[in-house]
Motif scaffolding. Structure first.
Motif, PDB file in Angstrom:
ATOM      1  N   ASN A  45       0.799  -4.156  -8.977  1.00  0.00           N
ATOM      2  CA  ASN A  45       1.211  -5.111  -7.960  1.00  0.00           C
ATOM      3  C   ASN A  45       0.672  -4.601  -6.621  1.00  0.00           C
ATOM      4  N   ALA A  46      -0.295  -5.317  -6.055  1.00  0.00           N
ATOM      5  CA  ALA A  46      -0.944  -4.866  -4.824  1.00  0.00           C
ATOM      6  C   ALA A  46       0.037  -4.732  -3.656  1.00  0.00           C
ATOM      7  N   GLU A  47       1.028  -5.623  -3.555  1.00  0.00           N
ATOM      8  CA  GLU A  47       2.012  -5.518  -2.469  1.00  0.00           C
ATOM      9  C   GLU A  47       2.836  -4.245  -2.603  1.00  0.00           C
ATOM     10  N   GLU A  48       3.242  -3.921  -3.821  1.00  0.00           N
ATOM     11  CA  GLU A  48       3.982  -2.672  -4.044  1.00  0.00           C
ATOM     12  C   GLU A  48       3.082  -1.471  -3.767  1.00  0.00           C
ATOM     13  N   GLY A  49       1.804  -1.576  -4.112  1.00  0.00           N
ATOM     14  CA  GLY A  49       0.856  -0.497  -3.837  1.00  0.00           C
ATOM     15  C   GLY A  49       0.701  -0.233  -2.357  1.00  0.00           C
ATOM     16  N   ALA A  50       0.705  -1.294  -1.548  1.00  0.00           N
ATOM     17  CA  ALA A  50       0.634  -1.127  -0.092  1.00  0.00           C
ATOM     18  C   ALA A  50       1.882  -0.419   0.415  1.00  0.00           C
ATOM     19  N   LYS A  51       3.035  -0.725  -0.168  1.00  0.00           N
ATOM     20  CA  LYS A  51       4.273  -0.029   0.218  1.00  0.00           C
ATOM     21  C   LYS A  51       4.183   1.457  -0.113  1.00  0.00           C
ATOM     22  N   VAL A  52       3.665   1.770  -1.292  1.00  0.00           N
ATOM     23  CA  VAL A  52       3.508   3.174  -1.686  1.00  0.00           C
ATOM     24  C   VAL A  52       2.568   3.879  -0.711  1.00  0.00           C
ATOM     25  N   ALA A  53       1.496   3.207  -0.334  1.00  0.00           N
ATOM     26  CA  ALA A  53       0.486   3.798   0.551  1.00  0.00           C
ATOM     27  C   ALA A  53       1.023   4.106   1.938  1.00  0.00           C
ATOM     28  N   VAL A  62      -1.667   6.841   3.894  1.00  0.00           N
ATOM     29  CA  VAL A  62      -2.148   6.720   5.274  1.00  0.00           C
ATOM     30  C   VAL A  62      -1.943   7.997   6.095  1.00  0.00           C
ATOM     31  N   ALA A  63      -1.278   8.982   5.549  1.00  0.00           N
ATOM     32  CA  ALA A  63      -1.179  10.257   6.264  1.00  0.00           C
ATOM     33  C   ALA A  63      -2.555  10.915   6.358  1.00  0.00           C
ATOM     34  N   CYS A  64      -3.413  10.631   5.379  1.00  0.00           N
ATOM     35  CA  CYS A  64      -4.748  11.233   5.351  1.00  0.00           C
ATOM     36  C   CYS A  64      -5.879  10.215   5.457  1.00  0.00           C
ATOM     37  N   HIS A  65      -5.610   8.965   5.076  1.00  0.00           N
ATOM     38  CA  HIS A  65      -6.640   7.927   5.032  1.00  0.00           C
ATOM     39  C   HIS A  65      -6.331   6.807   6.012  1.00  0.00           C
ATOM     40  N   GLN A  66      -7.384   6.182   6.531  1.00  0.00           N
ATOM     41  CA  GLN A  66      -7.222   5.011   7.380  1.00  0.00           C
ATOM     42  C   GLN A  66      -7.437   3.763   6.531  1.00  0.00           C
ATOM     43  N   VAL A  67      -6.570   2.768   6.734  1.00  0.00           N
ATOM     44  CA  VAL A  67      -6.692   1.461   6.090  1.00  0.00           C
ATOM     45  C   VAL A  67      -6.447   0.421   7.177  1.00  0.00           C
ATOM     46  N   SER A  68      -7.494  -0.242   7.620  1.00  0.00           N
ATOM     47  CA  SER A  68      -7.406  -1.167   8.756  1.00  0.00           C
ATOM     48  C   SER A  68      -6.410  -2.288   8.531  1.00  0.00           C
ATOM     49  N   SER A  69      -6.247  -2.739   7.289  1.00  0.00           N
ATOM     50  CA  SER A  69      -5.359  -3.877   7.016  1.00  0.00           C
ATOM     51  C   SER A  69      -3.877  -3.512   7.047  1.00  0.00           C
ATOM     52  N   LEU A  70      -3.562  -2.235   7.128  1.00  0.00           N
ATOM     53  CA  LEU A  70      -2.165  -1.802   7.148  1.00  0.00           C
ATOM     54  C   LEU A  70      -1.721  -1.515   8.579  1.00  0.00           C
ATOM     55  N   SER A  71      -0.481  -1.843   8.863  1.00  0.00           N
ATOM     56  CA  SER A  71       0.050  -1.604  10.204  1.00  0.00           C
ATOM     57  C   SER A  71       0.983  -0.395  10.193  1.00  0.00           C
ATOM     58  N   ALA A  72       0.466   0.725   9.778  1.00  0.00           N
ATOM     59  CA  ALA A  72       1.244   1.965   9.775  1.00  0.00           C
ATOM     60  C   ALA A  72       1.152   2.600  11.164  1.00  0.00           C
ATOM     61  N   ASP A  73       2.221   3.279  11.572  1.00  0.00           N
ATOM     62  CA  ASP A  73       2.262   3.898  12.898  1.00  0.00           C
ATOM     63  C   ASP A  73       1.152   4.914  13.107  1.00  0.00           C
ATOM     64  N   PHE A  74       0.949   5.740  12.123  1.00  0.00           N
ATOM     65  CA  PHE A  74      -0.055   6.797  12.229  1.00  0.00           C
ATOM     66  C   PHE A  74      -0.936   6.737  10.992  1.00  0.00           C
ATOM     67  N   GLN A  75      -2.229   6.786  11.194  1.00  0.00           N
ATOM     68  CA  GLN A  75      -3.139   6.838  10.061  1.00  0.00           C
ATOM     69  C   GLN A  75      -4.052   8.038  10.240  1.00  0.00           C
ATOM     70  N   GLY A  76      -4.234   8.767   9.170  1.00  0.00           N
ATOM     71  CA  GLY A  76      -4.980  10.008   9.230  1.00  0.00           C
ATOM     72  C   GLY A  76      -6.481   9.820   9.146  1.00  0.00           C
ATOM     73  N   ASN A  77      -7.184  10.922   9.374  1.00  0.00           N
ATOM     74  CA  ASN A  77      -8.639  10.927   9.270  1.00  0.00           C
ATOM     75  C   ASN A  77      -9.132  12.135   8.484  1.00  0.00           C
ATOM     76  N   ILE A  78      -8.245  12.709   7.666  1.00  0.00           N
ATOM     77  CA  ILE A  78      -8.627  13.859   6.840  1.00  0.00           C
ATOM     78  C   ILE A  78      -9.482  13.393   5.668  1.00  0.00           C
ATOM     79  N   GLY A  79      -9.027  12.330   5.004  1.00  0.00           N
ATOM     80  CA  GLY A  79      -9.759  11.761   3.881  1.00  0.00           C
ATOM     81  C   GLY A  79     -10.616  10.603   4.369  1.00  0.00           C
TER      82      GLY A  79
END
Length: 156
Positions: A45-53, A62-79
């Protein structure tokens, strides 16, 4: 009448073996880093996957990866940025990366999300002794399938 239909459907399901068994972390089969078979036999389920991410207590991708379509407060740049992930990797490759990226990218710091060992074990409550029980995987098999479904929506 409805009860008879439900009972008949349940009997057919049991008789045909349609019930899906979850693949245990130690039973996952890798082929060149990819995992061909679904871990659950159920679609993700892609919606549940976005929640997990985006959930800190779950995958927190998103602690390590950036995903432009997500509105997370902080997105990482390690990965690497995950935008366009579906264009770069197949479903099987994405499943393998999420399960244990070390089969694809030697030396990666990404944790195996559906792995129970071997690990360098953390000390148990500052004793320096390894925890007495096996560590559970970070994500469940269905959560892995959900994250893969989400990643498959990320196209350029």
């Amino acid at each position: 009448m409805n009860r008879h239909v439900v009972l008949a459907a349940a009997a057919v399901t049991l008789a045909t073996g349609v019930a899906f068994a979850e693949t245990a972390p130690t039973e996952v089969q890798f082929e060149e880093g990819a995992v061909a078979q679904s871990l659950t036999g159920q679609p993700g389920n892609a919606e549940e996957g976005a929640k997990v991410a985006t959930t800190r207590s779950l995958g927190n991708c998103v602690a390590c990866h950036q995903v432009s379509s997500l509105s997370a407060d902080f997105q990482g740049n390690i990965g690497p940025a995950l935008d366009g992930a579906a264009d770069r990797w197949s479903e099987e490759q994405l499943r393998g990366i999420v399960v244990d990226a070390k089969h694809t990218f030697e030396g990666t710091v990404m944790p195996g999300m559906y792995k129970t060992g071997p690990f360098i074990r953390p000390g148990d409550e500052y004793t320096g002794k390894a925890a007495p029980a096996d560590l559970p995987p970070i994500l469940s098999a269905q959560q892995v399938e959900d994250v893969v479904a989400f990643l498959l929506t990320l196209k350029e």
